[in-house]
Design a protein around this motif. Structure first.
Motif, PDB file in Angstrom:
ATOM      1  N   MET A 172     -22.788  -3.674 -30.395  1.00 42.47           N
ATOM      2  CA  MET A 172     -24.132  -3.970 -30.897  1.00 42.47           C
ATOM      3  C   MET A 172     -24.062  -4.914 -32.095  1.00 42.47           C
ATOM      4  N   SER A 173     -23.559  -6.103 -31.879  1.00 39.70           N
ATOM      5  CA  SER A 173     -23.535  -7.039 -33.001  1.00 39.70           C
ATOM      6  C   SER A 173     -24.952  -7.576 -33.228  1.00 39.70           C
ATOM      7  N   ILE A 174     -25.156  -8.144 -34.407  1.00 43.02           N
ATOM      8  CA  ILE A 174     -26.445  -8.754 -34.742  1.00 43.02           C
ATOM      9  C   ILE A 174     -26.253 -10.261 -34.653  1.00 43.02           C
ATOM     10  N   LEU A 175     -27.097 -10.882 -33.853  1.00 45.30           N
ATOM     11  CA  LEU A 175     -26.913 -12.303 -33.595  1.00 45.30           C
ATOM     12  C   LEU A 175     -28.180 -13.073 -33.957  1.00 45.30           C
ATOM     13  N   LEU A 176     -28.042 -13.985 -34.903  1.00 46.30           N
ATOM     14  CA  LEU A 176     -29.174 -14.835 -35.282  1.00 46.30           C
ATOM     15  C   LEU A 176     -28.912 -16.239 -34.767  1.00 46.30           C
ATOM     16  N   HIS A 177     -29.933 -16.802 -34.118  1.00 48.68           N
ATOM     17  CA  HIS A 177     -29.776 -18.156 -33.603  1.00 48.68           C
ATOM     18  C   HIS A 177     -30.929 -19.034 -34.074  1.00 48.68           C
ATOM     19  N   GLU A 178     -30.575 -20.031 -34.848  1.00 52.07           N
ATOM     20  CA  GLU A 178     -31.554 -21.018 -35.352  1.00 52.07           C
ATOM     21  C   GLU A 178     -32.823 -20.374 -35.896  1.00 52.07           C
ATOM     22  N   VAL A 179     -32.590 -19.437 -36.809  1.00 53.33           N
ATOM     23  CA  VAL A 179     -33.717 -18.737 -37.426  1.00 53.33           C
ATOM     24  C   VAL A 179     -34.326 -19.582 -38.548  1.00 53.33           C
ATOM     25  N   ASN A 180     -35.637 -19.701 -38.505  1.00 54.76           N
ATOM     26  CA  ASN A 180     -36.382 -20.330 -39.589  1.00 54.76           C
ATOM     27  C   ASN A 180     -37.373 -19.329 -40.143  1.00 54.76           C
ATOM     28  N   LYS A 181     -37.603 -19.431 -41.446  1.00 57.77           N
ATOM     29  CA  LYS A 181     -38.629 -18.578 -42.056  1.00 57.77           C
ATOM     30  C   LYS A 181     -39.412 -19.410 -43.050  1.00 57.77           C
ATOM     31  N   SER A 182     -40.714 -19.396 -42.873  1.00 50.48           N
ATOM     32  CA  SER A 182     -41.546 -20.050 -43.876  1.00 50.48           C
ATOM     33  C   SER A 182     -42.700 -19.129 -44.233  1.00 50.48           C
ATOM     34  N   PHE A 183     -43.189 -19.322 -45.435  1.00 55.53           N
ATOM     35  CA  PHE A 183     -44.352 -18.563 -45.886  1.00 55.53           C
ATOM     36  C   PHE A 183     -45.505 -19.540 -46.041  1.00 55.53           C
ATOM     37  N   PRO A 184     -46.720 -19.101 -45.695  1.00 54.85           N
ATOM     38  CA  PRO A 184     -47.849 -20.019 -45.722  1.00 54.85           C
ATOM     39  C   PRO A 184     -48.402 -20.295 -47.116  1.00 54.85           C
ATOM     40  N   ASN A 185     -48.208 -19.343 -48.012  1.00 53.35           N
ATOM     41  CA  ASN A 185     -49.020 -19.389 -49.236  1.00 53.35           C
ATOM     42  C   ASN A 185     -48.204 -19.169 -50.509  1.00 53.35           C
ATOM     43  N   PRO A 186     -47.777 -20.209 -51.193  1.00 54.27           N
ATOM     44  CA  PRO A 186     -47.893 -21.632 -50.862  1.00 54.27           C
ATOM     45  C   PRO A 186     -46.887 -21.985 -49.788  1.00 54.27           C
ATOM     46  N   PRO A 187     -47.129 -23.045 -49.001  1.00 54.17           N
ATOM     47  CA  PRO A 187     -46.237 -23.389 -47.901  1.00 54.17           C
ATOM     48  C   PRO A 187     -44.794 -23.562 -48.398  1.00 54.17           C
ATOM     49  N   THR A 188     -43.926 -22.694 -47.930  1.00 48.88           N
ATOM     50  CA  THR A 188     -42.535 -22.713 -48.393  1.00 48.88           C
ATOM     51  C   THR A 188     -41.610 -22.473 -47.213  1.00 48.88           C
ATOM     52  N   GLN A 189     -40.680 -23.381 -47.020  1.00 47.22           N
ATOM     53  CA  GLN A 189     -39.639 -23.163 -46.006  1.00 47.22           C
ATOM     54  C   GLN A 189     -38.493 -22.452 -46.720  1.00 47.22           C
ATOM     55  N   VAL A 190     -38.253 -21.187 -46.363  1.00 47.16           N
ATOM     56  CA  VAL A 190     -37.277 -20.387 -47.102  1.00 47.16           C
ATOM     57  C   VAL A 190     -35.920 -20.339 -46.404  1.00 47.16           C
ATOM     58  N   LEU A 191     -35.935 -20.275 -45.067  1.00 47.06           N
ATOM     59  CA  LEU A 191     -34.675 -20.293 -44.315  1.00 47.06           C
ATOM     60  C   LEU A 191     -34.749 -21.408 -43.273  1.00 47.06           C
ATOM     61  N   THR A 192     -33.654 -22.134 -43.134  1.00 46.27           N
ATOM     62  CA  THR A 192     -33.624 -23.256 -42.197  1.00 46.27           C
ATOM     63  C   THR A 192     -32.435 -23.149 -41.256  1.00 46.27           C
ATOM     64  N   ASN A 193     -32.734 -23.050 -39.984  1.00 49.67           N
ATOM     65  CA  ASN A 193     -31.689 -23.071 -38.942  1.00 49.67           C
ATOM     66  C   ASN A 193     -30.503 -22.156 -39.217  1.00 49.67           C
ATOM     67  N   ILE A 194     -30.808 -20.901 -39.461  1.00 44.68           N
ATOM     68  CA  ILE A 194     -29.736 -19.936 -39.737  1.00 44.68           C
ATOM     69  C   ILE A 194     -29.178 -19.390 -38.417  1.00 44.68           C
ATOM     70  N   SER A 195     -27.899 -19.620 -38.196  1.00 45.70           N
ATOM     71  CA  SER A 195     -27.209 -19.020 -37.053  1.00 45.70           C
ATOM     72  C   SER A 195     -25.991 -18.276 -37.563  1.00 45.70           C
ATOM     73  N   CYS A 196     -25.907 -17.013 -37.236  1.00 42.69           N
ATOM     74  CA  CYS A 196     -24.731 -16.252 -37.657  1.00 42.69           C
ATOM     75  C   CYS A 196     -24.639 -14.972 -36.821  1.00 42.69           C
ATOM     76  N   GLU A 197     -23.466 -14.388 -36.859  1.00 40.87           N
ATOM     77  CA  GLU A 197     -23.261 -13.139 -36.132  1.00 40.87           C
ATOM     78  C   GLU A 197     -22.644 -12.118 -37.074  1.00 40.87           C
ATOM     79  N   ILE A 198     -23.218 -10.926 -37.083  1.00 42.54           N
ATOM     80  CA  ILE A 198     -22.602  -9.815 -37.812  1.00 42.54           C
ATOM     81  C   ILE A 198     -22.004  -8.895 -36.758  1.00 42.54           C
TER      82      ILE A 198
END
Ligand SMILES: Nc1ncnc2c1ncn2[C@@H]1O[C@H](COP(=O)(O)OP(=O)(O)OP(=O)(O)O)[C@@H](O)[C@H]1O
Ligand SMILES: [Mg+2]
Length: 222
Positions: A1-27
């Motif tokens: 049961m590994s944790i697999l992230l593929h090209e994860v992006n996270k942004s918040f709308p208020n104020p518009p903020t890109q917090v994570l960009t293209n995160i790919s990793c495996e735990i």
């Protein structure tokens, strides 16, 4: 049961903020990984997303091959309760409950508190606070409260432990006690640990470091 992230992006709308960009990793199962980076680099955000507490804006987050976003709320709660432990800097112990009762809280939710009592005592013993078993949080020091919070996160013997600055408000001695608990858990119980930390020494206690800068992974030696 590994944790697999593929090209994860996270942004918040208020104020518009890109917090994570293209995160790919495996735990991988059994790993002890530290998430390191400057303040504001996105460590907590990444921890919340990989532990299912927050949702990615885009990209894929899988646990054991299953997309987390496809879980129903009920399945997600159940999965978290059975497999995940969380320790944050501010640990939110319930003020009206004793150390023992706080630790047994997650077990109580499943009606397992009687079966788990012995394990709670074992954890208290291991953490050097067995004599404080009946105290309320306000009758404990910050370091003792932190250890109670860790014991609470461990009572269900989770597969994963997610922790954000667990040593943040502890002195050196208590910080080392907590780190030794984590190392032992990882070694002996094969608990998979993901730990956010500012402290380079503590980061190096983990078996692998993921470095974040401006919401991007800059290094994640395998
Ligand atoms: N709800 C939100 N809305 C907008 N921006 C946010 C929100 N939450 C976090 N951020 C921004 O996202 C960025 C990353 O935040 P995050 O809490 O993940 O950083 P961190 O690396 O954990 O920092 P620290 O070491 O200070 O805890 C920061 O610039 C923060 O201001
Ligand atoms: Mg943070």
């Amino acid at each position: 049961m590994s944790i697999l992230l593929h090209e994860v992006n996270k942004s918040f709308p208020n104020p518009p903020t890109q917090v994570l960009t293209n995160i790919s990793c495996e735990i991988k199962l059994g790993e002890f990984v530290s998430l390191v980076g400057r303040s504001g680099s996105g460590k907590s955000t990444l921890l919340y997303i990989m532990s299912s507490l927050d949702k990615a804006t885009s990209g894929s987050v899988k646990i054991g091959g299953e997309e987390i976003s496809s879980f129903t709320q009920k399945k997600l709660h159940q999965f978290r309760n059975e497999h995940m432990g969380f320790v944050f800097q501010f640990h939110y112990l319930l003020p009206e409950l004793s150390a023992e009762e706080n630790i047994l809280m997650p077990a109580r939710k499943n009606g397992l508190h009687h079966q788990k009592r012995e394990y709670a005592h074992y954890l208290l013993e291991q953490f050097g606070i067995k004599d404080k078993i009946n105290r309320l949080p306000k009758q404990l020091s910050g370091g003792e409260q932190q250890r109670v919070a860790i014991a609470r996160a461990l009572i269900m013997e989770p597969t994963y432990l997610f922790t954000d600055e667990p040593t943040g408000n502890l002195d050196t001695a208590n910080g080392e006690i907590v780190m030794n608990i984590f190392k032992k858990l990882n070694l002996e119980k094969k608990t998979t640990i993901v730990m956010v930390t500012h402290d380079p020494d503590f980061a190096n206690s983990a078996t692998r470091q993921i470095y974040l800068s401006d919401g991007k992974i800059t290094s994640q030696a395998v």
